[in-house]
Design a protein around this motif. Sequence first.
Motif, PDB file in Angstrom:
ATOM      1  N   THR A  16       0.862  -1.178   0.000  1.00 42.49           N
ATOM      2  CA  THR A  16       0.000   0.000   0.000  1.00 42.49           C
ATOM      3  C   THR A  16       0.899   1.229   0.000  1.00 42.49           C
ATOM      4  OG1 THR A  16      -0.163   0.039   2.405  1.00 42.49           O
ATOM      5  CG2 THR A  16      -1.923  -1.083   1.216  1.00 42.49           C
ATOM      6  N   ILE A  17       0.509   2.204  -0.791  1.00 44.72           N
ATOM      7  CA  ILE A  17       1.283   3.439  -0.904  1.00 44.72           C
ATOM      8  C   ILE A  17       0.354   4.599  -0.572  1.00 44.72           C
ATOM      9  CG2 ILE A  17       2.669   4.887  -2.423  1.00 44.72           C
ATOM     10  CD1 ILE A  17       2.978   2.377  -4.233  1.00 44.72           C
ATOM     11  N   PRO A  18       0.682   5.392   0.440  1.00 40.55           N
ATOM     12  CA  PRO A  18      -0.133   6.582   0.717  1.00 40.55           C
ATOM     13  C   PRO A  18      -0.093   7.530  -0.487  1.00 40.55           C
ATOM     14  CG  PRO A  18       1.326   6.107   2.549  1.00 40.55           C
ATOM     15  CD  PRO A  18       1.740   5.219   1.421  1.00 40.55           C
ATOM     16  N   LEU A  19      -1.246   8.079  -0.848  1.00 37.72           N
ATOM     17  CA  LEU A  19      -1.318   8.935  -2.028  1.00 37.72           C
ATOM     18  C   LEU A  19      -0.436  10.171  -1.909  1.00 37.72           C
ATOM     19  CD1 LEU A  19      -5.115   8.763  -2.910  1.00 37.72           C
ATOM     20  CD2 LEU A  19      -3.233   7.419  -3.836  1.00 37.72           C
ATOM     21  N   ASP A  20      -0.256  10.686  -0.694  1.00 38.88           N
ATOM     22  CA  ASP A  20       0.577  11.882  -0.535  1.00 38.88           C
ATOM     23  C   ASP A  20       2.066  11.584  -0.733  1.00 38.88           C
ATOM     24  OD1 ASP A  20       0.945  10.452   1.803  1.00 38.88           O
ATOM     25  OD2 ASP A  20       0.569  12.141   3.140  1.00 38.88           O
ATOM     26  N   GLN A  21       2.445  10.315  -0.825  1.00 39.61           N
ATOM     27  CA  GLN A  21       3.839   9.929  -1.059  1.00 39.61           C
ATOM     28  C   GLN A  21       4.155   9.718  -2.539  1.00 39.61           C
ATOM     29  OE1 GLN A  21       6.320   9.720   1.374  1.00 39.61           O
ATOM     30  NE2 GLN A  21       4.697  10.799   2.471  1.00 39.61           N
ATOM     31  N   ILE A  22       3.130   9.683  -3.400  1.00 40.23           N
ATOM     32  CA  ILE A  22       3.336   9.458  -4.834  1.00 40.23           C
ATOM     33  C   ILE A  22       3.668  10.780  -5.506  1.00 40.23           C
ATOM     34  CG2 ILE A  22       2.309   8.652  -6.994  1.00 40.23           C
ATOM     35  CD1 ILE A  22       0.543   6.797  -5.316  1.00 40.23           C
ATOM     36  N   THR A  23       4.855  10.857  -6.106  1.00 37.95           N
ATOM     37  CA  THR A  23       5.306  12.080  -6.769  1.00 37.95           C
ATOM     38  C   THR A  23       5.316  11.958  -8.291  1.00 37.95           C
ATOM     39  OG1 THR A  23       7.619  11.379  -6.591  1.00 37.95           O
ATOM     40  CG2 THR A  23       6.734  12.751  -4.809  1.00 37.95           C
ATOM     41  N   LYS A  24       5.322  10.733  -8.787  1.00 41.77           N
ATOM     42  CA  LYS A  24       5.413  10.520 -10.233  1.00 41.77           C
ATOM     43  C   LYS A  24       4.601   9.289 -10.599  1.00 41.77           C
ATOM     44  CE  LYS A  24       9.399   9.047 -11.887  1.00 41.77           C
ATOM     45  NZ  LYS A  24      10.745   8.948 -12.462  1.00 41.77           N
ATOM     46  N   PHE A  25       3.855   9.383 -11.702  1.00 42.01           N
ATOM     47  CA  PHE A  25       3.081   8.261 -12.216  1.00 42.01           C
ATOM     48  C   PHE A  25       3.140   8.381 -13.733  1.00 42.01           C
ATOM     49  CE2 PHE A  25      -0.649   5.672 -13.101  1.00 42.01           C
ATOM     50  CZ  PHE A  25      -0.632   4.727 -12.092  1.00 42.01           C
ATOM     51  N   GLU A  26       4.173   7.787 -14.334  1.00 36.63           N
ATOM     52  CA  GLU A  26       4.440   7.958 -15.763  1.00 36.63           C
ATOM     53  C   GLU A  26       4.204   6.655 -16.514  1.00 36.63           C
ATOM     54  OE1 GLU A  26       8.409   9.403 -16.204  1.00 36.63           O
ATOM     55  OE2 GLU A  26       7.911  11.374 -15.401  1.00 36.63           O
ATOM     56  N   LEU A  27       3.384   6.748 -17.541  1.00 41.45           N
ATOM     57  CA  LEU A  27       3.090   5.611 -18.398  1.00 41.45           C
ATOM     58  C   LEU A  27       3.709   5.871 -19.755  1.00 41.45           C
ATOM     59  CD1 LEU A  27       1.540   2.930 -18.685  1.00 41.45           C
ATOM     60  CD2 LEU A  27      -0.425   4.262 -19.436  1.00 41.45           C
ATOM     61  N   GLY A  28       4.595   4.979 -20.183  1.00 38.89           N
ATOM     62  CA  GLY A  28       5.272   5.122 -21.455  1.00 38.89           C
ATOM     63  C   GLY A  28       4.521   4.419 -22.572  1.00 38.89           C
ATOM     64  N   GLY A  29       5.133   4.381 -23.736  1.00 42.59           N
ATOM     65  CA  GLY A  29       4.543   3.716 -24.887  1.00 42.59           C
ATOM     66  C   GLY A  29       5.256   2.403 -25.169  1.00 42.59           C
ATOM     67  N   GLY A  30       4.589   1.559 -25.900  1.00 41.46           N
ATOM     68  CA  GLY A  30       5.173   0.281 -26.260  1.00 41.46           C
ATOM     69  C   GLY A  30       4.220  -0.498 -27.141  1.00 41.46           C
ATOM     70  N   ALA A  31       4.748  -1.432 -27.894  1.00 41.82           N
ATOM     71  CA  ALA A  31       3.917  -2.211 -28.809  1.00 41.82           C
ATOM     72  C   ALA A  31       3.048  -3.228 -28.069  1.00 41.82           C
ATOM     73  CB  ALA A  31       4.799  -2.926 -29.824  1.00 41.82           C
ATOM     74  N   LEU A  32       3.646  -4.023 -27.203  1.00 41.93           N
ATOM     75  CA  LEU A  32       2.899  -5.045 -26.473  1.00 41.93           C
ATOM     76  C   LEU A  32       2.638  -4.663 -25.026  1.00 41.93           C
ATOM     77  CD1 LEU A  32       4.666  -8.248 -27.827  1.00 41.93           C
ATOM     78  CD2 LEU A  32       2.510  -7.250 -28.569  1.00 41.93           C
ATOM     79  N   THR A  33       3.617  -4.021 -24.396  1.00 39.67           N
ATOM     80  CA  THR A  33       3.473  -3.553 -23.022  1.00 39.67           C
ATOM     81  C   THR A  33       3.988  -2.126 -22.922  1.00 39.67           C
ATOM     82  OG1 THR A  33       5.643  -4.372 -22.338  1.00 39.67           O
ATOM     83  CG2 THR A  33       3.764  -5.866 -22.038  1.00 39.67           C
ATOM     84  N   ALA A  34       3.497  -1.413 -21.919  1.00 38.81           N
ATOM     85  CA  ALA A  34       3.945  -0.038 -21.681  1.00 38.81           C
ATOM     86  C   ALA A  34       4.582   0.031 -20.299  1.00 38.81           C
ATOM     87  CB  ALA A  34       2.760   0.913 -21.755  1.00 38.81           C
TER      88      ALA A  34
END
Length: 81
Positions: free
Chosen positions: A30-48
């Motif tokens: 479990t991660i407290p929401l106030d501790q999340i500083t980055k949430f980056e989704l990249g690109g990819g053909a089969l997985t990101a």
Amino acid sequence: MVLALGETNLGMFKQKTGLLKPSCGDLLETIPLDQITKFELGGGALTAPLVVGLADGSEFELEVPRAHKGKVEKLRAALNL
């Protein structure tokens, strides 16, 4: 793995294979929401690649199947990051 967004935490669960559809299994983290500083989704053909950065400088590096990329985009929008 299943990501679940609550009011105060982001939960990471094992994925259980159900009879009709997958469901949440054991809680991994479990991660407290106030501790999340980055949430980056990249690109990819089969997985990101997905990078979840925390306030202490640590990161979770995950892979998202292409079929679930839209769901993770909605999660990112809900986090306002």
